[in-house]
Design a protein around this motif. Structure first.
Motif, PDB file in Angstrom:
ATOM      1  N   ARG A  93      46.871  30.246  32.766  1.00 44.19           N
ATOM      2  CA  ARG A  93      45.766  30.855  32.939  1.00 44.19           C
ATOM      3  C   ARG A  93      45.962  31.639  34.345  1.00 44.19           C
ATOM      4  O   ARG A  93      46.543  31.566  34.945  1.00 44.19           O
ATOM      5  N   ARG A  94      44.849  32.659  34.094  1.00 50.47           N
ATOM      6  CA  ARG A  94      44.868  33.691  35.167  1.00 50.47           C
ATOM      7  C   ARG A  94      43.579  33.457  35.825  1.00 50.47           C
ATOM      8  O   ARG A  94      42.465  33.534  35.108  1.00 50.47           O
ATOM      9  N   PHE A  95      43.573  33.533  37.189  1.00 50.23           N
ATOM     10  CA  PHE A  95      41.986  33.129  37.998  1.00 50.23           C
ATOM     11  C   PHE A  95      41.637  34.468  38.455  1.00 50.23           C
ATOM     12  O   PHE A  95      41.047  34.497  39.564  1.00 50.23           O
ATOM     13  N   ASN A  96      41.833  35.640  38.110  1.00 47.71           N
ATOM     14  CA  ASN A  96      41.475  36.754  38.250  1.00 47.71           C
ATOM     15  C   ASN A  96      40.133  37.103  37.848  1.00 47.71           C
ATOM     16  O   ASN A  96      39.682  36.936  36.742  1.00 47.71           O
ATOM     17  N   VAL A  97      39.044  37.857  38.731  1.00 50.18           N
ATOM     18  CA  VAL A  97      37.834  38.162  38.163  1.00 50.18           C
ATOM     19  C   VAL A  97      37.772  39.620  38.765  1.00 50.18           C
ATOM     20  O   VAL A  97      38.175  40.060  39.703  1.00 50.18           O
ATOM     21  N   THR A  98      37.381  40.383  37.449  1.00 52.02           N
ATOM     22  CA  THR A  98      37.109  41.896  37.758  1.00 52.02           C
ATOM     23  C   THR A  98      35.585  41.883  38.043  1.00 52.02           C
ATOM     24  O   THR A  98      34.852  41.792  37.045  1.00 52.02           O
TER      25      THR A  98
END
Length: 120
Positions: free
Chosen positions: A42-47
């Motif tokens: 998982r990636r926990f980046n938010v754009t």
């Protein structure tokens, strides 16, 4: 007869049975494995989209969550950005200024009325 006292049969609570404990331990182990497997990819980046930022800012201002210094800084930064933009025309700036001036006049008149009513 015997010295033993007669007691009716009572079942063990479900939590005390060996079968229940084994199933529960197995389920907990599987959940731990699932949690660690899912985290690895998982990636926990938010754009953040501009519209979401604007709506969030407006909501914070309405609720009064921002201090006066923060609001003044935001106002100054936005105004500098607008003035630096060559596409921002004089008409746009005049409409912005007239809106701000009218809002400031409303606040000033409300405060003046409160002071007058408080003194009398």
């Amino acid at each position: 007869m015997s010295d033993k006292e007669y007691k009716p049969f009572e079942r063990k609570p479900l939590e005390d049975t060996a079968e229940y404990k084994a199933r529960k331990e197995k389920w907990e182990r599987e959940q731990d494995e699932v949690d660690t497997k899912d985290l690895s990819h998982r990636r926990f980046n938010v754009t953040l989209q501009p519209k979401a930022i604007v709506e969030s800012f407006k909501k914070c201002v309405r609720k009064g969550e921002l201090s006066q210094d923060t609001l003044t800084t935001c106002y100054r930064v936005v105004l500098q950005r607008l003035l630096a933009d060559p596409d921002f025309s004089d008409e746009d700036f005049i409409s912005l200024y007239s809106t701000i001036q009218s809002k400031a006049a409303e606040v000033y008149s409300r405060r003046a009325a409160k002071l007058r009513n408080g003194i009398k």
